[in-house]
Design a protein around this motif. Sequence first.
Motif: not given
Length: 422
Positions: A110-131
């Motif tokens: 969840l708190f990972h900022t550099m890696e994505s994980f299948e089925g997980v909306v983590n910090l990286r995913e939020i950063n990659l999808h602004p607005n």
Amino acid sequence: MGRKARGRRDLPHPKPVEKIQLSGENFGRRAVLALVLLVCGVSALVYTFVNLFAPQKGWQTIAANSSAGPTCADELVFLYDVGGGGQSPSVEGREVTALYSDACRKLFQLFHTMESFEGVVNLREINLHPNETLTVDAALYRAFEQVERSGDRTIYLGPVYARYQDLFYCQDDSQLMDFDPWLSEAVRQEYGAAAAYARDPEAVSVSLLGNNQVCLRVSDEYLSYARREGIERFLDFGWLKNAFVVDYLAELLTEKGYTNGSISSYDGFSRNLDSRGLSYALNVYDYVDGTVYQAGVMEYQGPISIVSLRGYAASEADRLRIYELRNGERRTAYLSPVDGRCRNAVDDLACYSRTAGCGEIALRAAPIYVADTLDVPALEALSGGGIESIRCENRVIHGTDPGLALSGLYEKDGVRYTVSVN
């Protein structure tokens, strides 16, 4: 544990083998006896195996199962009194370990900022999808809620953390110029520009939409700047991350009834869950002229949250968040939203509460600690909100808690500590 292996001289010597002729009439009886002995032997082996590898009763360091994959457990210490509440040690040990392992894997993702994980909306995913509106796990949503209530803007220093964290992997001072704003004017301007956006709620903010839905709102101007500078990380919990990690684990374990233990992170966040009235202790440290003194020991009982903020390396693990230059200056992970530079008003500050979690304590203490000088009135004002503090100054341990219990005051070689409760 506590078992002593016997040497070869201690083992019984086998007797010589005798050849015995079996009669037909005794064969069936002997076959039954052999089967009984075989079953007994297998049972003894199973009993030995279970008792050797099953969790033993008493205080244990619970480790996350390696089969859980990467977890955040390597930054934590989880001590638990297995069987201390009368439960079966083997059953409780397995249940606690499984719960802890799954939670640590979840938090790692969840708190990972550099890696994505299948089925997980983590910090990286939020950063990659602004607005964009995204649905996150409740643990991450609650962390955002606490940040929003506090008004703290540290988590928006994502672009700075993305660069600055490499500073702690430098092997020599000469390598710092690419990351250290205290040494490089170019880096100072870069961090300052990012910090200006971080401080501005109109430029970047997380909107909480209910039902665990969030939207990272980033202004057009900031998005243009981010594209020019190659920025992909707007959010990063930075040094605050483990405060929320420890809180989540503590609340989960308490909810499931596993309260006979405590969880601590290497960077100073701790939750004691134990309500049995056992005595615990927190060492109070003072860093003076390169020497760390154990000024005293704070004694306490019952559930409590403790945040120990420290501006120097006390263990090898601290090298991941503190760098000391040859001239004695130190660079820490405590970055200020004012300009993106690291600061710590004092070397040691411990804050604790019986009502607030580590996340709330850290957020409320952040503007006081991450500063050039310590705002003592602001620190003392935290006491009115249920957050007490301990700090050392000029060989005096200053506390805000009227019920503060200190023992083992340092007194040696002309150095003597006293106590002042404000």
